[in-house]
Design an enzyme around this catalytic site. Sequence first.
Site, PDB file in Angstrom:
ATOM      1  N   ASP A  97       3.357  -6.153   3.441  1.00 21.91           N
ATOM      2  CA  ASP A  97       2.957  -5.090   4.379  1.00 21.91           C
ATOM      3  C   ASP A  97       3.347  -5.490   5.800  1.00 21.91           C
ATOM      4  O   ASP A  97       2.556  -5.396   6.723  1.00 21.91           O
ATOM      5  CB  ASP A  97       1.438  -4.818   4.272  1.00 21.91           C
ATOM      6  CG  ASP A  97       1.007  -3.624   5.114  1.00 21.91           C
ATOM      7  OD1 ASP A  97       1.884  -2.816   5.499  1.00 21.91           O
ATOM      8  OD2 ASP A  97      -0.192  -3.499   5.394  1.00 21.91           O
ATOM      9  N   ASP A 134       6.165   1.021   6.896  1.00 26.86           N
ATOM     10  CA  ASP A 134       4.724   0.824   6.648  1.00 26.86           C
ATOM     11  C   ASP A 134       4.204   1.899   5.727  1.00 26.86           C
ATOM     12  O   ASP A 134       3.814   2.968   6.179  1.00 26.86           O
ATOM     13  CB  ASP A 134       3.983   0.836   7.991  1.00 26.86           C
ATOM     14  CG  ASP A 134       2.508   0.522   7.831  1.00 26.86           C
ATOM     15  OD1 ASP A 134       2.129   0.003   6.771  1.00 26.86           O
ATOM     16  OD2 ASP A 134       1.738   0.800   8.765  1.00 26.86           O
ATOM     17  N   GLU A 171      -5.029   1.869   2.492  1.00 24.81           N
ATOM     18  CA  GLU A 171      -5.047   0.686   3.359  1.00 24.81           C
ATOM     19  C   GLU A 171      -5.337   1.106   4.792  1.00 24.81           C
ATOM     20  O   GLU A 171      -6.018   0.398   5.539  1.00 24.81           O
ATOM     21  CB  GLU A 171      -3.701  -0.046   3.294  1.00 24.81           C
ATOM     22  CG  GLU A 171      -3.695  -1.392   4.045  1.00 24.81           C
ATOM     23  CD  GLU A 171      -3.365  -1.301   5.520  1.00 24.81           C
ATOM     24  OE1 GLU A 171      -3.615  -2.271   6.240  1.00 24.81           O
ATOM     25  OE2 GLU A 171      -2.874  -0.241   5.978  1.00 24.81           O
ATOM     26  N   GLU A 172      -4.806   2.271   5.179  1.00 27.15           N
ATOM     27  CA  GLU A 172      -4.799   2.637   6.600  1.00 27.15           C
ATOM     28  C   GLU A 172      -6.162   3.010   7.163  1.00 27.15           C
ATOM     29  O   GLU A 172      -6.353   2.959   8.368  1.00 27.15           O
ATOM     30  CB  GLU A 172      -3.813   3.791   6.837  1.00 27.15           C
ATOM     31  CG  GLU A 172      -2.348   3.444   6.550  1.00 27.15           C
ATOM     32  CD  GLU A 172      -1.750   2.481   7.577  1.00 27.15           C
ATOM     33  OE1 GLU A 172      -2.476   2.027   8.472  1.00 27.15           O
ATOM     34  OE2 GLU A 172      -0.547   2.171   7.454  1.00 27.15           O
ATOM     35  N   HIS A 211       0.831  -1.212   0.000  1.00 30.44           N
ATOM     36  CA  HIS A 211       0.000   0.000   0.000  1.00 30.44           C
ATOM     37  C   HIS A 211       0.865   1.262   0.000  1.00 30.44           C
ATOM     38  O   HIS A 211       1.861   1.356   0.707  1.00 30.44           O
ATOM     39  CB  HIS A 211      -1.037   0.013   1.123  1.00 30.44           C
ATOM     40  CG  HIS A 211      -0.515   0.086   2.532  1.00 30.44           C
ATOM     41  ND1 HIS A 211      -0.222   1.289   3.154  1.00 30.44           N
ATOM     42  CD2 HIS A 211      -0.272  -0.878   3.452  1.00 30.44           C
ATOM     43  CE1 HIS A 211       0.173   1.039   4.394  1.00 30.44           C
ATOM     44  NE2 HIS A 211       0.173  -0.258   4.605  1.00 30.44           N
ATOM     45  N   HIS A 264       3.521   3.411  12.628  1.00 29.85           N
ATOM     46  CA  HIS A 264       2.568   4.534  12.758  1.00 29.85           C
ATOM     47  C   HIS A 264       3.077   5.644  13.675  1.00 29.85           C
ATOM     48  O   HIS A 264       2.287   6.342  14.303  1.00 29.85           O
ATOM     49  CB  HIS A 264       1.201   4.047  13.289  1.00 29.85           C
ATOM     50  CG  HIS A 264       0.479   3.121  12.347  1.00 29.85           C
ATOM     51  ND1 HIS A 264      -0.782   2.630  12.612  1.00 29.85           N
ATOM     52  CD2 HIS A 264       0.835   2.580  11.150  1.00 29.85           C
ATOM     53  CE1 HIS A 264      -1.171   1.844  11.617  1.00 29.85           C
ATOM     54  NE2 HIS A 264      -0.197   1.797  10.722  1.00 29.85           N
TER      55      HIS A 264
HETATM   56 ZN    ZN Z   1      -0.232   0.809   8.911  1.00 27.70          ZN
HETATM   57 ZN    ZN Z   2       0.611  -1.265   6.383  1.00 26.62          ZN
END
Ligand code: ZN
Ligand code: ZN
Length: 457
Positions: A355, A293, A327-328, A281, A425
């Site tokens: 991922d 990520d 995606e998030e 993603h 994140h």
């Molecule tokens: Zn993520």
């Molecule tokens: Zn991810």
Amino acid sequence: MTHPHAAPARAAAFLIALGGLMTNDAVPARAAAAPAPAPVERIVAAALADSSAFALLADLCDTAGSRLNGSEGQRRAVAWALDRLRAGGLDDVRAEPVTVPHWVRGRETCTLLEPYEQPLTMLGLGGSVGTPPGGIAAEVLAVRDFDELEARAPEAAGRLVLFDPPWEGYGKTVQYRGRGAVAAARHGAVGCLIRSVTDRSLATPHTGIMRYDKGDTIPRIPAAALSVEDAALLTRLARRGPVRVRLEMGAAQLPDAPSANVVADLTGRELPDEVVLAGAHLDSWDAGCGAHDDGAGCAIVMEAVMLLKRLDLAPRRTLRVVLFADEEMTQQGGRGYARDHADELPRHRAALECDSGGFAPAGFTVQADSATVARFAALAAPLAPLGADAVTPGGGGVDISFLAEAGVPLIGHRVHGEHYFDVHHSPADTLDKVDPADLQRNVAAVAGLLWAIAEAP
Ligand code: ZN
Ligand code: ZN
């Protein structure tokens, strides 16, 4: 399970051994014969001799930046990916439009007011509403978990509820991020704070998506993550006496924004209509630059397929790179791909998603019937020198999960991710956390497996 430190040395030895093989291959003894399909070993060796993946990831991180839904960074990333995949010589490089939620963070602070004044390290959770200007100042009700909140429910009204659960793995602890605000608001809380969803912390807050009640019968209260350290501080202070905090968040949900999945093919030489999908993603959170990520996943799948193109290898079936949007938050990229390609899905032979970060490769999980798992395990056997031959039943990835209904076998890329959630994140998910050699080993593993599946009888 491969010892994580053994893999690089063995991979290097393997590369040296194959270097010799490749030199022999260059002797034009079989020049007249039809070109035989290149073995996975040759692809792995070529990938390990290359260093393009880290440069590609650096380019994404430094030129696009973070890639939050609806942001300029996301637009820059889509343009960047189209450009790079075209430069890599892939076919039919295109942006397939999807519409994504557009949440903005705004200015935000969290301040301890009582028993003394002190700034707290926080990040608002994705999807949260903002506070009124000037923020919400309220007493904190610190609870360990949902059970303690239920037991102390009468104390929650008018308070900021802090969930400070122990780390019990991502899947379990992330529930407080997802539904903590709804649980707290149900009992009259005016805001929700959570301990960041991570095992270890050096005072970094970790964001991620949160959700409100779909029926909208429970008030939408603002929600933010505190650093592990500050959550623990508030928990300890609450045992000593009243704790007051001011939470101020400028977050807002704007109208949905246009975005796109970026799609590119390496067209199959015999069965071009049959597709083996390699996805990651392209969106990220706004803290850090989403290096692990999922910038790493994007770099791995792009490089894996562009490497085959550079080696002038055309697979039997089409290899397709898909860089998913959103995606998030709400997975409009994954849903959109499944919807727009519904006619083609019966001819998707497999879909792989990267991922899990760019750490040393550890193998793959496969979501399919047991015969397919065994077949993919056999195809992954040549990846043993990379420590990437372990194939076990398990999930594929969020974006490709929407292909399961059509019966597409799903493959999840696995790494030695013991430190993934340290940065996940958070502002610390930056390029310097990615090891170039590990990233390149992932390219080798993914390119090898994709090729083996695309070539399989
Ligand atoms: Zn993520
Ligand atoms: Zn991810």
